[in-house]
Scaffold this motif. Sequence first.
Motif, PDB file in Angstrom:
ATOM      1  N   LYS A 170       0.822  -1.205   0.000  1.00  0.00           N
ATOM      2  CA  LYS A 170       0.000   0.000   0.000  1.00  0.00           C
ATOM      3  C   LYS A 170       0.862   1.264   0.000  1.00  0.00           C
ATOM      4  O   LYS A 170       0.582   2.223  -0.731  1.00  0.00           O
ATOM      5  CB  LYS A 170      -0.938  -0.003   1.206  1.00  0.00           C
ATOM      6  CG  LYS A 170      -2.173  -0.878   1.030  1.00  0.00           C
ATOM      7  CD  LYS A 170      -3.056  -0.341  -0.085  1.00  0.00           C
ATOM      8  CE  LYS A 170      -4.321  -1.144  -0.284  1.00  0.00           C
ATOM      9  NZ  LYS A 170      -5.367  -0.865   0.703  1.00  0.00           N
ATOM     10  N   ASP A 204      -8.496   5.778  -0.215  1.00  0.00           N
ATOM     11  CA  ASP A 204      -8.587   4.830   0.896  1.00  0.00           C
ATOM     12  C   ASP A 204      -8.971   5.527   2.190  1.00  0.00           C
ATOM     13  O   ASP A 204      -9.739   4.985   3.003  1.00  0.00           O
ATOM     14  CB  ASP A 204      -7.256   4.098   1.067  1.00  0.00           C
ATOM     15  CG  ASP A 204      -7.063   2.990   0.035  1.00  0.00           C
ATOM     16  OD1 ASP A 204      -7.963   2.787  -0.800  1.00  0.00           O
ATOM     17  OD2 ASP A 204      -5.997   2.338   0.066  1.00  0.00           O
ATOM     18  N   SER A 215     -12.448   4.824   4.186  1.00  0.00           N
ATOM     19  CA  SER A 215     -12.390   4.381   5.576  1.00  0.00           C
ATOM     20  C   SER A 215     -13.215   5.265   6.501  1.00  0.00           C
ATOM     21  O   SER A 215     -13.568   4.851   7.605  1.00  0.00           O
ATOM     22  CB  SER A 215     -10.938   4.344   6.065  1.00  0.00           C
ATOM     23  OG  SER A 215     -10.181   3.419   5.331  1.00  0.00           O
ATOM     24  N   THR A 266      -4.777  -0.699   7.727  1.00  0.00           N
ATOM     25  CA  THR A 266      -5.099   0.596   7.117  1.00  0.00           C
ATOM     26  C   THR A 266      -4.643   1.747   7.994  1.00  0.00           C
ATOM     27  O   THR A 266      -3.967   2.675   7.534  1.00  0.00           O
ATOM     28  CB  THR A 266      -6.619   0.701   6.867  1.00  0.00           C
ATOM     29  OG1 THR A 266      -7.007  -0.325   5.948  1.00  0.00           O
ATOM     30  CG2 THR A 266      -6.976   2.061   6.283  1.00  0.00           C
TER      31      THR A 266
END
Length: 300
Positions: A53, A67, A71, A124
């Motif tokens: 990532k 992203d 999220s 993440t």
Amino acid sequence: MRTPWSILALLWSAGQASAALPADIKAGDIVQVQLAQLHPTQAAIGYRQLDYKQHRYEAEPKKLFDDYCESMGQKGVDKFDSKSRLSQPSSFSCKAPVGSEPGPMKTAVIAPDNVLYLTDGHHTFSNFADIAGLNTPVQVRITNDFRSLKTMSAFWQKMEAAHLVWLDTPSGKIKPDALPQELGRQHMQNDEYRSLVYFVRDIGFDKEQNPPPFLEFYWGKWLETQLPLKNFDLNNRGGYAKALETIAEKMTSMPKDTVIAHSDSGPLTADRLGARKKVNEKKLEKLVSDDGKLTWAFAQ
């Protein structure tokens, strides 16, 4: 090798402070907090997954902001520019208000000590922490308020019973008080099997909409008994690709009633954990191609 993102994170790490939680916070709420306020409920993450990532983000900044917005339940990024920073959400805009699409949002619970424990999104949010620092503001969805429990010991018993904490690590099982206090690569252990399972998703197994908690960790622990990593050179793309191919073949060739792990509700079989009937060769070829995830994971 330290990437430009991690250097930036070090600059942000100085002088971080955690704001107090809102006094009226409750289960079901979406609340903005700093990453520093979210305590992990697992001690390990897959570094190679983070590498993939972070290298993508460096080359394609839109992916980073997409992203982040997803999220936060905001569908994706709308506008951003070269001056936009995750640590300053006002420097970019998302496509929808916070929580518009709650499915991709990360979740947390409130403990008796009035601390938030993250129950989904460790990879993440660790990437966000490494890139922008632990003072980066994020939105999380509160699934449980456990402040009525009298002690932290009772809290951890409840968390284990509800499968909301993972205490296994590459070096053995730990107690809750040994969990890291902060997110990010420098605070969490590396679990090689967890990364391998991540990359073989949709190739050797499929992840259903409501999978068992810690599905990837269950696969990883089983693989640890079946596939010694010393058989592969995981420091280069070719060796890593061979490991993934072997794992996918092992997942798909075993009887589907093979017990991979045990839970309070009974055995978790290969079928229950999403093992495919055959390797998805097309997606495997894409994964290891020159523009696939594995190439990004090993970018310099």
